[in-house]
Design a protein around this motif. Structure first.
Motif, PDB file in Angstrom:
ATOM      1  N   ALA A 198       0.817  -1.218   0.000  1.00 11.03           N
ATOM      2  CA  ALA A 198       0.000   0.000   0.000  1.00 11.03           C
ATOM      3  C   ALA A 198       0.853   1.271   0.000  1.00 11.03           C
ATOM      4  CB  ALA A 198      -0.923  -0.006   1.214  1.00 11.03           C
ATOM      5  N   ASN A 199       2.129   1.147   0.361  1.00  8.94           N
ATOM      6  CA  ASN A 199       3.004   2.318   0.471  1.00  8.94           C
ATOM      7  C   ASN A 199       4.279   2.171  -0.347  1.00  8.94           C
ATOM      8  OD1 ASN A 199       1.519   3.859   2.654  1.00  8.94           O
ATOM      9  ND2 ASN A 199       1.787   1.869   3.635  1.00  8.94           N
ATOM     10  N   LYS A 200       4.207   1.540  -1.510  1.00 14.44           N
ATOM     11  CA  LYS A 200       5.392   1.286  -2.339  1.00 14.44           C
ATOM     12  C   LYS A 200       6.183   2.544  -2.646  1.00 14.44           C
ATOM     13  CE  LYS A 200       4.140  -2.899  -4.740  1.00 14.44           C
ATOM     14  NZ  LYS A 200       3.811  -3.500  -6.011  1.00 14.44           N
ATOM     15  N   SER A 201       5.507   3.664  -2.770  1.00 16.14           N
ATOM     16  CA  SER A 201       6.193   4.912  -3.126  1.00 16.14           C
ATOM     17  C   SER A 201       7.161   5.371  -2.039  1.00 16.14           C
ATOM     18  CB  SER A 201       5.177   6.018  -3.426  1.00 16.14           C
ATOM     19  OG  SER A 201       4.429   6.321  -2.258  1.00 16.14           O
ATOM     20  N   GLU A 202       7.039   4.846  -0.842  1.00 18.65           N
ATOM     21  CA  GLU A 202       7.936   5.208   0.255  1.00 18.65           C
ATOM     22  C   GLU A 202       9.224   4.373   0.259  1.00 18.65           C
ATOM     23  OE1 GLU A 202       5.947   5.150   4.009  1.00 18.65           O
ATOM     24  OE2 GLU A 202       4.214   6.256   3.221  1.00 18.65           O
ATOM     25  N   TYR A 203       9.345   3.423  -0.654  1.00 17.52           N
ATOM     26  CA  TYR A 203      10.475   2.499  -0.681  1.00 17.52           C
ATOM     27  C   TYR A 203      11.290   2.608  -1.967  1.00 17.52           C
ATOM     28  CZ  TYR A 203       8.165   0.439   3.354  1.00 17.52           C
ATOM     29  OH  TYR A 203       7.592   0.253   4.578  1.00 17.52           O
ATOM     30  N   THR A 204      11.276   3.775  -2.596  1.00 20.76           N
ATOM     31  CA  THR A 204      11.977   3.966  -3.860  1.00 20.76           C
ATOM     32  C   THR A 204      13.416   4.432  -3.636  1.00 20.76           C
ATOM     33  OG1 THR A 204      11.295   6.275  -4.043  1.00 20.76           O
ATOM     34  CG2 THR A 204       9.827   4.604  -5.023  1.00 20.76           C
ATOM     35  N   ILE A 205      14.211   4.326  -4.679  1.00 29.06           N
ATOM     36  CA  ILE A 205      15.590   4.816  -4.610  1.00 29.06           C
ATOM     37  C   ILE A 205      15.590   6.319  -4.363  1.00 29.06           C
ATOM     38  CG2 ILE A 205      17.693   5.164  -5.976  1.00 29.06           C
ATOM     39  CD1 ILE A 205      17.151   2.390  -7.216  1.00 29.06           C
ATOM     40  N   LYS A 206      14.644   7.014  -4.936  1.00 29.24           N
ATOM     41  CA  LYS A 206      14.528   8.460  -4.717  1.00 29.24           C
ATOM     42  C   LYS A 206      14.304   8.773  -3.234  1.00 29.24           C
ATOM     43  CE  LYS A 206      12.115  12.509  -6.430  1.00 29.24           C
ATOM     44  NZ  LYS A 206      11.124  13.036  -7.368  1.00 29.24           N
ATOM     45  N   GLU A 207      13.452   8.003  -2.576  1.00 29.32           N
ATOM     46  CA  GLU A 207      13.216   8.197  -1.134  1.00 29.32           C
ATOM     47  C   GLU A 207      14.462   7.853  -0.321  1.00 29.32           C
ATOM     48  OE1 GLU A 207      10.648   9.528   0.660  1.00 29.32           O
ATOM     49  OE2 GLU A 207       9.943  10.146  -1.319  1.00 29.32           O
ATOM     50  N   PHE A 208      15.184   6.815  -0.744  1.00 31.37           N
ATOM     51  CA  PHE A 208      16.446   6.452  -0.099  1.00 31.37           C
ATOM     52  C   PHE A 208      17.427   7.613  -0.162  1.00 31.37           C
ATOM     53  CE2 PHE A 208      20.782   4.848  -1.157  1.00 31.37           C
ATOM     54  CZ  PHE A 208      21.169   4.436   0.118  1.00 31.37           C
ATOM     55  N   GLU A 209      17.571   8.207  -1.351  1.00 33.10           N
ATOM     56  CA  GLU A 209      18.490   9.334  -1.520  1.00 33.10           C
ATOM     57  C   GLU A 209      18.039  10.548  -0.705  1.00 33.10           C
ATOM     58  OE1 GLU A 209      18.399   9.598  -5.767  1.00 33.10           O
ATOM     59  OE2 GLU A 209      19.961   8.059  -6.010  1.00 33.10           O
ATOM     60  N   ALA A 210      16.726  10.791  -0.657  1.00 32.44           N
ATOM     61  CA  ALA A 210      16.208  11.912   0.135  1.00 32.44           C
ATOM     62  C   ALA A 210      16.482  11.695   1.619  1.00 32.44           C
ATOM     63  CB  ALA A 210      14.710  12.087  -0.115  1.00 32.44           C
TER      64      ALA A 210
END
Length: 138
Positions: free
Chosen positions: A110-122
């Motif tokens: 339900a929260n896949k967008s929170e586990y992206t490489i972009k979020e990792f970098e942020a």
């Protein structure tokens, strides 16, 4: 699970070559030490992580490199360690006696967008940014 896993992951010193250590892969053994988990826990968290497309792609890429270079075991990217750490936090929030794997899969799905490489970098930027506003290790 090690509560200071983010600090251990994000505070790795710049390499002798000047590379950001968060672009360099690490061994599974080092990942287990950073997260302070056992192999069985890693297997459970990985089952959940496989539902994240970028994580799965990273795993496939690292397996391919391991095969091409004839490594004993695939390496793991810091991004993957970060995903596993986040999943471990979800597991830690769930009550004992529940089917944690299935519940965690639902939460992560339900929260896949929170586990992206972009979020990792942020998160790396937020974690390594001192109060002066300057960036480190980026």
């Amino acid at each position: 699970m090690n509560q200071a896993w983010r600090e251990q992951l994000f505070s790795r010193k710049t390499t002798n070559s000047g590379l950001n250590p968060l672009v360099l892969p690490m061994t599974n053994a080092k990942m287990l030490r950073v997260l302070d988990i056992c192999y069985r826990t890693w297997e459970r968290w990985t089952e959940v992580a496989e539902t994240i497309p970028q994580y799965k792609l990273s795993r496939i890429q690292m397996q391919k490199i391991a095969q091409e270079k004839r490594l004993r075991a695939p390496l793991i990217r810091p991004y993957q360690v970060w995903v596993l750490g986040r999943i471990g936090e979800v597991f830690g929030d769930l009550d004992q006696g529940t089917n944690k794997v299935e519940i965690a899969k639902s939460i992560v799905e339900a929260n896949k967008s929170e586990y992206t490489i972009k979020e990792f970098e942020a998160e790396q930027i937020r974690f390594t940014q001192p109060s002066t506003g300057e960036l480190q290790n980026v």
